[in-house]
Design an enzyme around this catalytic site. Structure first.
Site, PDB file in Angstrom:
ATOM      1  N   ARG A  12     -15.818  31.119  46.386  1.00  0.00           N
ATOM      2  CA  ARG A  12     -15.395  30.035  47.271  1.00  0.00           C
ATOM      3  C   ARG A  12     -14.968  28.784  46.502  1.00  0.00           C
ATOM      4  O   ARG A  12     -14.086  28.044  46.944  1.00  0.00           O
ATOM      5  CB  ARG A  12     -16.566  29.707  48.205  1.00  0.00           C
ATOM      6  N   PHE A  46      -2.508   6.800  12.463  1.00  0.00           N
ATOM      7  CA  PHE A  46      -2.741   8.177  12.026  1.00  0.00           C
ATOM      8  C   PHE A  46      -4.066   8.725  12.522  1.00  0.00           C
ATOM      9  O   PHE A  46      -4.339   9.905  12.380  1.00  0.00           O
ATOM     10  CB  PHE A  46      -2.736   8.228  10.494  1.00  0.00           C
ATOM     11  N   HIS A  86      -4.250  16.218  -2.885  1.00  0.00           N
ATOM     12  CA  HIS A  86      -4.626  16.341  -1.477  1.00  0.00           C
ATOM     13  C   HIS A  86      -4.435  17.759  -0.938  1.00  0.00           C
ATOM     14  O   HIS A  86      -4.923  18.070   0.150  1.00  0.00           O
ATOM     15  CB  HIS A  86      -3.827  15.344  -0.634  1.00  0.00           C
ATOM     16  N   TYR A 119       0.829  -1.209   0.000  1.00  0.00           N
ATOM     17  CA  TYR A 119       0.000   0.000   0.000  1.00  0.00           C
ATOM     18  C   TYR A 119       0.862   1.257   0.000  1.00  0.00           C
ATOM     19  O   TYR A 119       1.800   1.404   0.786  1.00  0.00           O
ATOM     20  CB  TYR A 119      -0.912   0.025   1.235  1.00  0.00           C
ATOM     21  N   TYR A 154     -20.418  30.877  45.341  1.00  0.00           N
ATOM     22  CA  TYR A 154     -19.651  29.794  44.723  1.00  0.00           C
ATOM     23  C   TYR A 154     -18.539  30.314  43.809  1.00  0.00           C
ATOM     24  O   TYR A 154     -17.459  29.728  43.738  1.00  0.00           O
ATOM     25  CB  TYR A 154     -20.587  28.904  43.886  1.00  0.00           C
ATOM     26  N   GLU A 172     -12.580   5.315   4.540  1.00  0.00           N
ATOM     27  CA  GLU A 172     -12.271   6.056   5.765  1.00  0.00           C
ATOM     28  C   GLU A 172     -13.607   6.448   6.403  1.00  0.00           C
ATOM     29  O   GLU A 172     -14.064   7.587   6.308  1.00  0.00           O
ATOM     30  CB  GLU A 172     -11.399   7.260   5.430  1.00  0.00           C
ATOM     31  N   ASN A 197       0.684  11.712   5.928  1.00  0.00           N
ATOM     32  CA  ASN A 197      -0.126  10.776   6.697  1.00  0.00           C
ATOM     33  C   ASN A 197       0.227  10.864   8.175  1.00  0.00           C
ATOM     34  O   ASN A 197       0.949  10.021   8.707  1.00  0.00           O
ATOM     35  CB  ASN A 197       0.103   9.355   6.171  1.00  0.00           C
TER      36      ASN A 197
END
Length: 511
Positions: free
Chosen positions: A285, A330, A83, A53, A282, A416, A196
């Site tokens: 405190r 990844f 990309h 791959y 609050y 994906e 990646n």
């Protein structure tokens, strides 16, 4: 200073030094050696013709598509170009520099199968102050930060855009030519190894950790100022009250506030007053319980980021025994969860600060201070609208605290099919922290105004330092002024280290 990248990785301080202070980056001989050995394995596999791959196949949903040997370099270049598909305004320079350093770090660990020249190319960009133009939208934190890292990688090829000195977009080819750098030609596996990884979200998370640590300490400072101005009690911050609920962040925050309230004539003036409230609200405190929980959250996030800094986030990885294995390392879930968790914590630190501001301004609750801290209220509105601003920021932080990491959308033809949204989580975390800076600035100004209005009683040493720092640009309480510039300068005081340093010189280091 220089940061040396070893096969064992780098430190968070190294990332901050390169991102914010332009430290020089150098690859060590050991890093060169492990990268060369890893590349030798890839070359052997490629020569064998075995399908692997990203080396001899396509990517994502195209993982079963075989690529002819003569087209594998073309495959890597095409990957980067396709990309680099982000859109929107450019990411800040410090984020991009941190992201590039982190990619160098991952490659230098020697499990990515790339030539050393690839990591050196990124180092050269850093050392020549060449910052790729990385659009803010594009990453899902799926196979890491694909689009943002592709925009960085494209510059190595002499393509794409970089940030000019004026912030404008300019040609990467021109930037490389000006720096006398040559574009790189990618070999098999190298384009994939450049993109990646989780480097973008980790970059933002590490910078956020640096900022949050300082802001949480400053939140104790501004809380103490507000408590002092409102004639609050120091007793809820006694150490024995926090040892019986042993959350470490809570104990540290309480210890800070208690120390900051000592040696104060304002505090002494009401300590034995029987009419004084038995219990403070609050927001006063419980300040250590909220800020302390945020500190403990920050420690969890630090641990997560430290683990990621020791991690190889690539796919596939080239193991020392010659195997090339696909991984899911990844995936950005660990960082996405951490960013969301810290955003929630930081939002609440800001929310409780705004409640103290509102109390300081309210004549029915601020223990005899004038309405809105305006000596001539009616004609003057004092800090009335500053609290409006704070309330609006709190509301925005509540929206931003909604977790991004539960918002997965499938991509790449359902290959994906679960993504982390870690980039979005880390990006909005930075916005939450920027907003927290503004909220603490409003509380700083309100606390100082309240202390000034308690004159002639003298404040604590911390109060005196705060009055000196803020009074220099805000002056004394009086007629209304153009408030926006005052708030901007208060923001600079909160974000900077000057006031904190002056206080620590007076009372000791804050936890």
């Amino acid at each position: 200073m220089s940061v040396f990248v070893e096969p064992t990785g780098i430190t968070p301080a190294d990332v901050v030094a390169v991102a914010r202070h332009d430290a020089r980056v150098e690859l060590t001989e050991a890093a060169y050696a492990v990268m060369a050995r890893s590349r030798g394995i890839v070359d052997t596999i490629e020569a064998s013709g075995r399908p692997v791959y990203g080396v001899s196949t396509g990517f994502g949903a195209l993982a079963n598509t075989s690529i002819a040997p003569e087209r594998r370099a073309e495959l890597q270049h095409a990957l980067i170009r396709s990309h680099a598909a982000g859109i929107g305004a450019p990411m800040p320079r410090e984020v991009v520099r941190a992201m590039m350093l982190l990619r160098v770090r991952s490659l230098a660990m020697g499990l990515s199968g790339v030539r050393p020249v690839l990591a050196q190319g990124l180092v050269d960009l850093l050392n020549n102050n060449i910052t790729p133009w990385v659009p803010e939208h594009g990453s899902l934190g799926a196979s890491g930060d694909l689009a943002p890292l592709a925009h960085c990688a494209l510059v190595l090829l002499g393509e794409g855009w970089v940030l000019g000195k004026d912030g404008a977009r300019m040609s990467a080819a021109d930037a490389l030519h000006s720096a006398r750098l040559e574009p790189l030609e990618l070999a098999a596996k190298e384009g994939l190894a450049l993109i990646n990884g989780t480097d973008g979200m980790l970059a933002m998370l590490l910078l956020a950790i640096e900022d949050a640590g300082h802001l949480f300490a400053m939140a104790d400072v501004t809380a103490a100022l507000a408590i002092e101005a409102m004639l609050g009690s120091e007793r809820p911050f006694l150490p024995e009250l926090h040892s019986i609920r042993p959350h470490p962040g809570q104990a540290d925050s309480a210890a800070n506030i208690h120390r900051l309230l000592q040696d104060s004539a304002i505090m002494d003036s009401h300590r034995d007053d029987l009419a004084h409230a038995v219990q403070d609200a609050y927001s006063m405190r419980c300040a250590p319980q909220v800020a302390g929980a945020a500190r403990d959250t920050l420690e969890f996030v630090r641990t997560t980021a430290a683990r990621e800094l020791r991690s190889v986030v690539d796919n596939p990885v080239v193991l020392a025994d010659g195997r090339v294995e696909s991984t899911g390392n990844f995936h950005g879930a660990p960082l996405g969860f951490a960013a969301d968790f810290l955003a929630i914590a930081a939002a609440e630190v800001g929310a409780i600060a705004e409640r103290r501001v509102d109390r300081l301004l309210d004549v029915t609750r601020n223990r005899e201070l004038p309405p809105f801290l305006a000596p001539d209220a009616g004609v003057n509105s004092g800090l009335m609208i500053a609290q409006y601003t704070a309330a609006g920021i709190v509301a925005e932080n509540r929206r931003l605290a909604n977790p991004a990491s539960v918002d997965s959308l499938p991509t790449s033809g359902m290959q994906e099919d679960h993504v982390s949204m870690g980039w979005a989580g880390a990006k909005k975390l930075r916005t939450v922290l920027d907003n927290l800076t503004s909220l603490l600035a409003v509380e700083l100004l309100a606390g100082v105004r309240g202390i000034q209005l308690r004159a002639p009683l003298t404040p604590s040493p911390a109060g005196r330092e705060a009055v000196a720092a803020v009074g220099g640009f805000a002056g004394e309480p009086g007629p209304d002024v153009f408030l926006a510039p005052v708030l901007e300068q208060a923001r600079e005081v909160v974000a900077g280290r000057g006031l904190r340093g002056a206080i620590e010189s007076s009372v000791g280091l804050l936890r």
